[in-house]
Design an enzyme around this catalytic site. Structure first.
Site, mmCIF file in Angstrom:
data_model
loop_
_atom_site.group_PDB
_atom_site.id
_atom_site.type_symbol
_atom_site.label_atom_id
_atom_site.label_comp_id
_atom_site.label_asym_id
_atom_site.label_seq_id
_atom_site.Cartn_x
_atom_site.Cartn_y
_atom_site.Cartn_z
ATOM 1 N N ARG A 114 2.800 -9.260 -11.137
ATOM 2 C CA ARG A 114 3.179 -8.117 -11.641
ATOM 3 C C ARG A 114 3.677 -7.979 -12.914
ATOM 4 N NH1 ARG A 114 4.996 -5.088 -5.996
ATOM 5 N NH2 ARG A 114 2.758 -4.637 -5.457
ATOM 6 N N LYS A 161 -6.980 -2.133 11.999
ATOM 7 C CA LYS A 161 -6.958 -0.796 12.641
ATOM 8 C C LYS A 161 -8.040 0.289 11.813
ATOM 9 C CE LYS A 161 -2.369 -1.085 14.541
ATOM 10 N NZ LYS A 161 -0.866 -0.725 14.647
ATOM 11 N N GLY A 205 -3.406 -4.898 0.171
ATOM 12 C CA GLY A 205 -2.572 -6.207 0.544
ATOM 13 C C GLY A 205 -3.436 -7.386 0.776
ATOM 14 N N GLY A 236 -1.025 0.663 -1.638
ATOM 15 C CA GLY A 236 -0.810 2.170 -0.998
ATOM 16 C C GLY A 236 -1.510 3.056 -2.118
#
Length: 395
Positions: free
Chosen positions: A35, A197, A353, A376
């Site tokens: 980052r 999921k 991720g 996100g």
């Protein structure tokens, strides 16, 4: 879309929201500096113009002032990566910050203390944002990882720079890359959605069904679809309450002419362990006591054909439990197919991720078109949402 290339920073102080929320070990050494490296081109351009740079970021989730979350820990690594001394202010507002900024000369870099030491940051407090804004002449947002949060430093601050606000090069590239998938894609477009999921990907699936030609479903999500279609999934991870939804997704896809590709075989194991006994089984016939932990060879052959014929590829989520060597083959094979398609001229975007972790672990970073830095934030853009941090600059 205004970027730093639309401004001359000579003798200007740029206050930049970066995402320096990097992992640290027990001795406070930075273990992954991606980052910080990602922000370097933006910082370099401002310094080259003859401007000075004030960096603001959060680190972790502190409850008030906690020494272990001090950004002072990353000064040494930042100095190394940015190739010049990074000065540090032990506060992000008030007298300490103001004095450090007043002493800042053209060509110098200052890092402010952790924004989240103040609860006002996450609350999106206007007065706090105003104090931050008073430190700089031009506001630059280069933090994609927090662009989906309406925090003081990511969104609220922009109102104090009606004409002097822009995107950094990293954030601009993130937006461009996502738009290449969502708005300006070259067909055929394929989305690979993995992970455990269905529930965490529903809105993504619904939003991108209008934009893709093929959707490959892998990972744990597979078994909710397989069970909904009447298959036996053994002990595989499965969301029983999402079976109706899985059938609805299949119905919608058919209606929209999207081809859904679900594994036909899997590597099944008799335990959730790298040392478990394994066998290749039909995805609809997983025996009791066994669970599917990776895509099987027939599935991979089918996926390969789809990927190599694609011109735009979005990859979000692994095909198996890649953290265990014996169940990483599917994810590695997928990475190789996407790398080959990219070499042949396709545009490939990887985000989320686990996919990013897999891409780094198996050395695909330089073999795909773009690796997103915001999990996100990327998911929310794929869901069709306007991110507050982006809207604040465009406003």
């Amino acid at each position: 879309m205004k970027t730093i290339n639309d401004f001359d920073f000579k003798n200007k102080k740029a206050i930049i929201r970066v995402d320096f929320n990097v992992p640290l070990d027990d001795n406070f050494n930075v273990t992954d500096a991606t980052r910080i490296e990602a922000a370097k081109p933006t910082i370099d351009k401002i310094i080259a113009d003859g401007g000075s740079v004030i960096l603001m970021s959060h680190l972790g989730r502190p409850k008030g002032v906690e020494k272990k979350y001090s950004l002072e820990h990353i000064v040494k690594k930042s100095t190394e990566i940015l190739d010049q001394e990074v000065y540090f202010a032990s506060d992000c507002i008030g007298e300490v910050a103001e004095k450090a900024v007043a002493n800042l000369k053209s060509g110098e870099i200052l890092l402010l203390e952790n924004l989240r030491f103040y609860k006002e940051e996450e609350a999106g407090d206007v007065e706090f944002a105003k104090k931050l804004a008073s430190l700089g002449d031009i506001y630059v947002n280069d933090a994609f990882g927090t662009a989906h949060r309406a925090h003081a430093s990511t969104t609220i601050i922009a109102q104090f720079f009606p004409k002097d606000k822009c995107f950094g090069l990293l954030l601009a590239r993130e937006i461009e890359s996502l738009n290449k998938v969502l708005k300006d894609s070259v067909k055929p477009v394929t989305a690979v959605l993995g992970g455990s999921k269905v529930s965490s990907k529903i809105t993504v699936i619904e939003n991108i069904l209008d934009k893709v030609d093929h959707m490959i479903i892998g990972g744990g999500m597979t078994f909710t679809f397989v069970k909904a279609l009447g298959g036996k999934v053994g002990n595989s991870i499965c969301e029983d309450d999402k079976q109706e939804l899985a059938l609805e997704i299949l119905r919608l896809a058919k209606e929209k002419g999207v081809q859904i590709h679900i594994p036909v075989d899997v590597v099944a194991a008799d335990d959730f362990s790298n040392d478990a006994n394994t066998k290749i089984v039909d995805v609809r016939e997983i025996p009791d006591g066994w669970e599917g932990l990776d895509a099987g060879p027939k599935s991979l052959e089918a996926f390969k054909k789809v990927i190599l014929e694609s011109k735009t590829i979005l990859w979000n989520g692994p095909l198996g439990v890649f953290e265990m060597e014996n169940f990483a083959k599917g994810t590695i094979a997928l990475g190789n197919y996407i790398a080959e398609a990219t070499a042949n001229g396709a545009f490939s975007l990887v985000g989320g991720g686990d996919s990013v972790a897999a891409v780094k672990q198996f050395g695909f970073e330089d073999k795909v078109s773009y690796v997103s830095t915001g999990g996100g934030a990327m998911l929310e853009m794929l869901e069709g949402r306007i991110l507050p941090g982006i809207a604040a600059i465009l406003d």
